[in-house]
Design a protein around this motif. Structure first.
Motif, PDB file in Angstrom:
ATOM      1  N   LYS A  30      73.526  33.198  33.262  1.00  0.00           N
ATOM      2  CA  LYS A  30      72.156  33.614  32.994  1.00  0.00           C
ATOM      3  C   LYS A  30      71.712  34.930  34.003  1.00  0.00           C
ATOM      4  CE  LYS A  30      71.062  30.158  30.073  1.00  0.00           C
ATOM      5  NZ  LYS A  30      71.120  30.345  28.726  1.00  0.00           N
ATOM      6  N   PHE A  31      71.227  35.782  33.239  1.00  0.00           N
ATOM      7  CA  PHE A  31      70.851  36.998  33.880  1.00  0.00           C
ATOM      8  C   PHE A  31      70.016  36.644  35.096  1.00  0.00           C
ATOM      9  CE2 PHE A  31      69.338  41.158  35.108  1.00  0.00           C
ATOM     10  CZ  PHE A  31      70.383  42.044  34.426  1.00  0.00           C
ATOM     11  N   ASP A  32      68.622  35.990  34.869  1.00  0.00           N
ATOM     12  CA  ASP A  32      67.996  35.488  36.032  1.00  0.00           C
ATOM     13  C   ASP A  32      68.454  34.963  37.186  1.00  0.00           C
ATOM     14  OD1 ASP A  32      68.158  33.260  34.549  1.00  0.00           O
ATOM     15  OD2 ASP A  32      66.068  32.571  35.025  1.00  0.00           O
ATOM     16  N   VAL A  33      69.454  33.897  36.965  1.00  0.00           N
ATOM     17  CA  VAL A  33      70.100  33.236  37.924  1.00  0.00           C
ATOM     18  C   VAL A  33      71.126  34.040  38.770  1.00  0.00           C
ATOM     19  CG1 VAL A  33      71.872  31.436  38.533  1.00  0.00           C
ATOM     20  CG2 VAL A  33      70.364  31.100  36.614  1.00  0.00           C
ATOM     21  N   LEU A  34      71.784  35.069  38.307  1.00  0.00           N
ATOM     22  CA  LEU A  34      72.470  36.042  38.936  1.00  0.00           C
ATOM     23  C   LEU A  34      71.868  37.082  39.515  1.00  0.00           C
ATOM     24  CD1 LEU A  34      75.456  36.919  36.107  1.00  0.00           C
ATOM     25  CD2 LEU A  34      75.467  35.327  38.402  1.00  0.00           C
ATOM     26  N   ALA A  35      70.442  37.434  39.086  1.00  0.00           N
ATOM     27  CA  ALA A  35      69.520  38.496  39.648  1.00  0.00           C
ATOM     28  C   ALA A  35      69.188  37.824  41.114  1.00  0.00           C
ATOM     29  CB  ALA A  35      68.413  38.774  38.982  1.00  0.00           C
ATOM     30  N   LYS A  36      68.636  36.422  40.998  1.00  0.00           N
ATOM     31  CA  LYS A  36      68.267  35.690  42.160  1.00  0.00           C
ATOM     32  C   LYS A  36      69.065  35.557  43.334  1.00  0.00           C
ATOM     33  CE  LYS A  36      64.716  33.153  39.767  1.00  0.00           C
ATOM     34  NZ  LYS A  36      64.174  32.153  38.974  1.00  0.00           N
ATOM     35  N   LYS A  37      70.445  35.274  42.992  1.00  0.00           N
ATOM     36  CA  LYS A  37      71.531  35.203  43.809  1.00  0.00           C
ATOM     37  C   LYS A  37      72.010  36.537  44.372  1.00  0.00           C
ATOM     38  CE  LYS A  37      75.951  32.860  44.004  1.00  0.00           C
ATOM     39  NZ  LYS A  37      77.102  32.163  43.581  1.00  0.00           N
ATOM     40  N   HIS A  38      72.244  37.607  43.547  1.00  0.00           N
ATOM     41  CA  HIS A  38      73.016  38.770  43.946  1.00  0.00           C
ATOM     42  C   HIS A  38      72.041  40.004  44.214  1.00  0.00           C
ATOM     43  CE1 HIS A  38      76.670  36.836  43.340  1.00  0.00           C
ATOM     44  NE2 HIS A  38      76.232  36.272  42.203  1.00  0.00           N
ATOM     45  N   SER A  39      70.960  40.115  43.588  1.00  0.00           N
ATOM     46  CA  SER A  39      70.257  41.374  43.773  1.00  0.00           C
ATOM     47  C   SER A  39      69.688  41.662  45.119  1.00  0.00           C
ATOM     48  CB  SER A  39      69.035  41.518  42.475  1.00  0.00           C
ATOM     49  OG  SER A  39      68.686  42.950  42.498  1.00  0.00           O
ATOM     50  N   THR A  40      69.832  42.997  45.620  1.00  0.00           N
ATOM     51  CA  THR A  40      69.207  43.717  46.747  1.00  0.00           C
ATOM     52  C   THR A  40      67.851  43.861  46.418  1.00  0.00           C
ATOM     53  OG1 THR A  40      70.177  45.435  46.643  1.00  0.00           O
ATOM     54  CG2 THR A  40      71.381  43.719  47.795  1.00  0.00           C
ATOM     55  N   CYS A  41      67.545  43.901  45.427  1.00  0.00           N
ATOM     56  CA  CYS A  41      66.215  44.450  45.019  1.00  0.00           C
ATOM     57  C   CYS A  41      64.945  43.568  44.949  1.00  0.00           C
ATOM     58  CB  CYS A  41      66.018  45.242  43.619  1.00  0.00           C
ATOM     59  SG  CYS A  41      64.568  46.001  42.892  1.00  0.00           S
ATOM     60  N   PRO A  42      63.740  43.930  45.222  1.00  0.00           N
ATOM     61  CA  PRO A  42      62.866  42.701  45.285  1.00  0.00           C
ATOM     62  C   PRO A  42      62.635  42.005  43.957  1.00  0.00           C
ATOM     63  CG  PRO A  42      62.002  44.394  46.654  1.00  0.00           C
ATOM     64  CD  PRO A  42      63.241  44.990  46.202  1.00  0.00           C
ATOM     65  N   SER A  43      62.821  42.823  43.011  1.00  0.00           N
ATOM     66  CA  SER A  43      62.573  42.255  41.619  1.00  0.00           C
ATOM     67  C   SER A  43      63.675  40.994  41.291  1.00  0.00           C
ATOM     68  CB  SER A  43      62.978  43.144  40.503  1.00  0.00           C
ATOM     69  OG  SER A  43      64.181  43.600  40.635  1.00  0.00           O
ATOM     70  N   GLY A  44      64.824  40.935  42.078  1.00  0.00           N
ATOM     71  CA  GLY A  44      65.766  39.818  42.207  1.00  0.00           C
ATOM     72  C   GLY A  44      64.919  38.459  42.000  1.00  0.00           C
ATOM     73  N   LYS A  45      63.965  38.383  42.809  1.00  0.00           N
ATOM     74  CA  LYS A  45      63.210  37.104  43.156  1.00  0.00           C
ATOM     75  C   LYS A  45      62.606  36.868  41.745  1.00  0.00           C
ATOM     76  CE  LYS A  45      62.240  37.676  47.955  1.00  0.00           C
ATOM     77  NZ  LYS A  45      62.362  38.856  48.405  1.00  0.00           N
ATOM     78  N   LYS A  46      62.188  37.924  40.859  1.00  0.00           N
ATOM     79  CA  LYS A  46      61.709  37.278  39.695  1.00  0.00           C
ATOM     80  C   LYS A  46      62.634  37.409  38.566  1.00  0.00           C
ATOM     81  CE  LYS A  46      59.031  40.889  40.171  1.00  0.00           C
ATOM     82  NZ  LYS A  46      58.145  42.014  39.954  1.00  0.00           N
ATOM     83  N   GLY A  47      64.021  37.210  38.785  1.00  0.00           N
ATOM     84  CA  GLY A  47      65.086  36.997  37.923  1.00  0.00           C
ATOM     85  C   GLY A  47      65.367  38.526  37.321  1.00  0.00           C
ATOM     86  N   GLY A  48      65.330  39.635  38.254  1.00  0.00           N
ATOM     87  CA  GLY A  48      65.607  41.038  37.726  1.00  0.00           C
ATOM     88  C   GLY A  48      64.639  41.752  36.941  1.00  0.00           C
ATOM     89  N   SER A  49      63.522  40.910  36.675  1.00  0.00           N
ATOM     90  CA  SER A  49      62.752  41.606  35.728  1.00  0.00           C
ATOM     91  C   SER A  49      61.749  42.816  36.475  1.00  0.00           C
ATOM     92  CB  SER A  49      61.413  40.645  35.246  1.00  0.00           C
ATOM     93  OG  SER A  49      60.583  41.379  34.438  1.00  0.00           O
ATOM     94  N   LEU A  50      61.875  44.037  35.674  1.00  0.00           N
ATOM     95  CA  LEU A  50      61.066  44.961  36.124  1.00  0.00           C
ATOM     96  C   LEU A  50      59.819  45.459  35.120  1.00  0.00           C
ATOM     97  CD1 LEU A  50      64.138  47.597  36.291  1.00  0.00           C
ATOM     98  CD2 LEU A  50      62.931  46.724  38.365  1.00  0.00           C
ATOM     99  N   GLY A  51      59.317  44.483  34.366  1.00  0.00           N
ATOM    100  CA  GLY A  51      58.289  44.642  33.385  1.00  0.00           C
ATOM    101  C   GLY A  51      58.519  45.820  32.510  1.00  0.00           C
ATOM    102  N   GLU A  52      57.252  46.352  32.115  1.00  0.00           N
ATOM    103  CA  GLU A  52      57.259  47.663  31.382  1.00  0.00           C
ATOM    104  C   GLU A  52      56.945  48.528  32.283  1.00  0.00           C
ATOM    105  OE1 GLU A  52      55.668  47.276  27.087  1.00  0.00           O
ATOM    106  OE2 GLU A  52      54.279  48.635  27.867  1.00  0.00           O
ATOM    107  N   PHE A  53      57.876  49.785  31.812  1.00  0.00           N
ATOM    108  CA  PHE A  53      57.595  50.874  32.602  1.00  0.00           C
ATOM    109  C   PHE A  53      57.595  52.126  31.589  1.00  0.00           C
ATOM    110  CE2 PHE A  53      61.783  49.354  32.670  1.00  0.00           C
ATOM    111  CZ  PHE A  53      62.632  50.388  32.472  1.00  0.00           C
ATOM    112  N   GLU A  54      57.197  53.352  31.800  1.00  0.00           N
ATOM    113  CA  GLU A  54      57.163  54.603  31.173  1.00  0.00           C
ATOM    114  C   GLU A  54      58.323  55.485  31.231  1.00  0.00           C
ATOM    115  OE1 GLU A  54      53.605  56.462  31.238  1.00  0.00           O
ATOM    116  OE2 GLU A  54      52.481  54.905  30.747  1.00  0.00           O
TER     117      GLU A  54
END
Length: 92
Positions: A30-54
């Motif tokens: 699962k992407f969100d599980v791996l993001a929470k475990k490995h990501s060094t970006c603050p978005s990792g806490k949200k499962g890697g979600s960056l939301g919508e951007f332009e």
């Protein structure tokens, strides 16, 4: 031409780690599980979600994948921040 996109990402320091994460995703992890475990970006806490951007909001290599890469497929992207595993959810 799409003006906005939504994506998930996992930011790591090393290419090998990013490639390992992509391999795990292809095996059904699962992407969100791996993001929470490995990501060094603050978005990792949200499962890697960056939301919508332009278009133009992100650094160029990241932006390019988000607006031209295949949807729902994990992509490997190198930026000045490190290695990203990027999964584009949609474009509008």
């Amino acid at each position: 031409m799409a003006r906005t996109a939504s994506a998930l990402h996992i930011l790591v320091k090393h290419k090998e780690q990013a490639e390992d994460i992509i391999a795990k995703l292809k095996k059904g992890a699962k992407f969100d599980v791996l993001a929470k475990k490995h990501s060094t970006c603050p978005s990792g806490k949200k499962g890697g979600s960056l939301g919508e951007f332009e278009k133009g909001d992100m650094v160029p290599p990241f932006d390019k994948i988000c607006f031209s890469g295949e949807l729902f497929t994990p992509h490997l992207v190198k930026t000045k921040f490190g290695w990203h595993v990027v999964k584009v959810l949609y474009r509008t």
